[in-house]
Design an enzyme around this catalytic site. Structure first.
Site, mmCIF file in Angstrom:
data_model
loop_
_atom_site.group_PDB
_atom_site.id
_atom_site.type_symbol
_atom_site.label_atom_id
_atom_site.label_comp_id
_atom_site.label_asym_id
_atom_site.label_seq_id
_atom_site.Cartn_x
_atom_site.Cartn_y
_atom_site.Cartn_z
ATOM 1 N N GLY A 115 0.814 -1.160 0.070
ATOM 2 C CA GLY A 115 -0.121 -0.010 -0.062
ATOM 3 C C GLY A 115 0.801 1.241 -0.027
ATOM 4 N N GLN B 220 2.990 10.073 1.518
ATOM 5 C CA GLN B 220 4.178 9.233 1.529
ATOM 6 C C GLN B 220 4.877 9.609 0.407
ATOM 7 O OE1 GLN B 220 2.404 4.880 2.200
ATOM 8 N NE2 GLN B 220 4.510 4.927 3.057
ATOM 9 N N CYS C 223 6.612 -0.464 6.214
ATOM 10 C CA CYS C 223 6.322 0.754 5.389
ATOM 11 C C CYS C 223 7.379 1.128 4.428
ATOM 12 C CB CYS C 223 5.937 1.844 6.562
ATOM 13 S SG CYS C 223 5.377 3.287 6.109
ATOM 14 N N LEU C 224 6.846 1.760 3.498
ATOM 15 C CA LEU C 224 7.754 2.190 2.445
ATOM 16 C C LEU C 224 8.533 3.442 3.218
ATOM 17 C CD1 LEU C 224 6.062 1.489 -0.904
ATOM 18 C CD2 LEU C 224 7.571 0.119 0.139
ATOM 19 N N HIS D 181 -3.584 0.760 7.990
ATOM 20 C CA HIS D 181 -2.247 1.330 7.972
ATOM 21 C C HIS D 181 -2.334 2.621 7.158
ATOM 22 C CE1 HIS D 181 2.441 0.879 7.666
ATOM 23 N NE2 HIS D 181 1.953 1.713 6.407
ATOM 24 N N GLU D 182 -2.835 2.490 5.979
ATOM 25 C CA GLU D 182 -2.909 3.629 5.144
ATOM 26 C C GLU D 182 -3.786 4.663 5.460
ATOM 27 O OE1 GLU D 182 -0.833 3.508 3.061
ATOM 28 O OE2 GLU D 182 -0.214 1.381 3.172
ATOM 29 N N HIS E 3 -2.024 6.720 7.784
ATOM 30 C CA HIS E 3 -1.175 7.977 7.315
ATOM 31 C C HIS E 3 -2.000 9.202 6.770
ATOM 32 C CE1 HIS E 3 2.750 5.935 6.114
ATOM 33 N NE2 HIS E 3 2.327 4.894 5.783
HETATM 34 ZN ZN ZN Z 1 3.039 3.059 5.584
#
Ligand code: ZN
Length: 159
Positions: A46, A51, A88-89, A130-131, A134
């Protein structure tokens, strides 16, 4: 389409509350395409707009069943509990144990601004929550139990 640069934890853009999307402008449409491409390029499950430095309520997810676009998502319902590894990226090469609901149901708009509901268990529930976190400036690291550790990938060695 183009790859976008992923912001790394410590960048203040990741700590801000994102604004809702009112309509799909050409710029937003391109952003969504770029986010999907950037997620795949980085082997992510995701990716949320902050991000890539954009403070809009947009996230994309693919848990292996094709891309899901979430615009202005809201969590309608959660239940159960799961504890597992999360990464997480925006914190590459790291992971930690996070407990989240095992089931989540969300309402969102798709890339055509059609409202829909999505629900999932396990990885999809984890990714949805999670997304959406963000979009309110939260990282999974706030929820981690125990140490955040390095993720080691198996490397193929030539013989
Ligand atoms: Zn993340």
């Amino acid at each position: 389409m183009a790859l976008r640069q992923i912001r790394i934890q410590g960048d203040e853009v990741l700590e801000k509350v994102c604004r809702p999307v009112e309509k799909i402008s050409p710029r937003i449409a391109t952003l969504i395409e770029d986010m999907i491409e950037t997620m795949y390029e980085n082997d992510g499950v995701g990716l949320a707009a902050p991000q890539v430095g954009v403070l809009r309520r947009i996230a994309v997810i693919d848990v292996g069943e094709g891309p899901i676009v979430l615009i202005n998502p809201t969590v309608l319902e959660t239940s159960g509990s799961q504890t597992g590894e999360e990464g997480c990226l925006s914190l590459p090469g790291k992971a930690g144990q996070v407990t989240r609901p095992n089931y989540a149901k969300v309402r969102a708009f798709d890339e055509k601004m059609q409202e829909y509901e999505n629900e999932g268990e396990e990885l999809l529930a984890r990714a949805l929550l999670h997304e959406i976190d963000h979009l309110d400036g939260h990282m999974y690291t706030e929820l981690v139990e125990g140490p955040i550790h390095d993720v080691t990938y198996e490397t193929e060695e030539e013989e």
